[in-house]
Design an enzyme around this catalytic site. Sequence first.
Site, PDB file in Angstrom:
ATOM      1  N   ASP A  25       0.825  -1.105  -0.081  1.00  0.00           N
ATOM      2  CA  ASP A  25       0.029  -0.005  -0.101  1.00  0.00           C
ATOM      3  C   ASP A  25       0.861   1.175  -0.106  1.00  0.00           C
ATOM      4  O   ASP A  25       0.588   2.095  -0.659  1.00  0.00           O
ATOM      5  CB  ASP A  25      -0.784   0.026   1.105  1.00  0.00           C
ATOM      6  CG  ASP A  25      -1.968  -1.024   1.128  1.00  0.00           C
ATOM      7  OD1 ASP A  25      -2.218  -1.909   0.278  1.00  0.00           O
ATOM      8  OD2 ASP A  25      -2.775  -1.243   1.973  1.00  0.00           O
ATOM      9  N   GLU A 277       0.629  -5.947  -5.362  1.00  0.00           N
ATOM     10  CA  GLU A 277       0.223  -5.123  -6.534  1.00  0.00           C
ATOM     11  C   GLU A 277       1.127  -4.269  -7.052  1.00  0.00           C
ATOM     12  O   GLU A 277       1.695  -4.225  -8.250  1.00  0.00           O
ATOM     13  CB  GLU A 277      -0.946  -4.064  -5.896  1.00  0.00           C
ATOM     14  CG  GLU A 277      -1.214  -3.087  -7.003  1.00  0.00           C
ATOM     15  CD  GLU A 277      -2.422  -2.177  -6.562  1.00  0.00           C
ATOM     16  OE1 GLU A 277      -2.461  -1.098  -6.893  1.00  0.00           O
ATOM     17  OE2 GLU A 277      -3.260  -2.682  -5.586  1.00  0.00           O
TER      18      GLU A 277
END
Length: 374
Positions: A25, A277
């Site tokens: 994140d 990600e």
Amino acid sequence: MKSDTHSSPSLRWDIFCRVIDNHGDLGVCWRLCADLAQRGHSVRLWVDDASALVWMAPQGCAGVEVRAWPTEAALQALAQDAAFQVGNVVIEAFGCELPEAFQTLMVQGPPSVWINLEYLSAERYVARSHGLASPVMSGPARGMTKWFFFPGFTPNTGGLLREPDLAERHTAFDRTTWLSALPLDKPLAANERLISLFCYEPTALPELLKQLSQADEPMRVLVAQGRPCAAVAVATQALHMPSRGTGQLHISQLPYFSQTEFDHLLWACDLNFVRGEDSLVRALWAGQPLVWHIYPQDDLAHHDKLHAFEAALDMPLTLRRFHAVWNGLEAAPLPTLSRAALESWRCWSRQVQRGLQDQTDLTTQLLGFVAQKR
């Protein structure tokens, strides 16, 4: 359409990020902050744990101010500071809730564009949900609107983070010089296949290490710090294998890398194992064969997410089979990393890289989206 670097009005951005249990994140948020700042915008990054930035972005970035996640007392003090202004754009990354006291500041000041930057996925709901309004129904910001912004792999989504000069830097990258400067326990040989390993704890890891030790050519696994190093230690113990490998396999541990150096690692290796990600996107830009360890979820929702990714990018069947075993979707033996398989995966990776580069990057799209809402 490729990245649009035309000038746009300089804006103030407040980006909020909570670090859950890994660094992904924060990694995504920092790349966005840095990209915005390098395009002339000023950014405040509000984060509850900025410790990883010590190695992730040791030089910082001009135009980006890192602030601790604000307490109510700190926000009350800001409310009394005539010099403080809420940003023209406020982003809550990945559904983190803005502090109510900050929402109060938003209501009191000039209107901000409020955006919920979501997680990356190739699932069909992304295109349907991208850009939708979400009316705020309660709390101090009741009556305001925030907007969903979804990264994605297709032109009808928010795209992927890609700095305007990334392709130019990649082209200028000197692989030999960079590899020669790596602080490794054993010098690299000219004929070694290089494999980067950035993963969680895949059950197939022992099988991978055993397969590489029996390969028909020298293999060097470059292991990222943190959970990958711990996972390799467990796997080698289970195999009764020396911690540095055996046979054709040599295992080298890497130091913590900055985001720039991590990009270089992906550019330099013949095969990249990535996770989450941020590293997935960077591996796609590297154009080298990649294997994605998707973040495992208790409800197995990551299975659908993986299948959607494979379908969206038309992944070769051999690579899909490898992903299925690597991610624990199947209990079959791990497919062999043959030269033919790696070459097939490399062709696919280069094709995907070119196709995604022809799409507009996330920051450019985000700037255009904000301009429409202001």
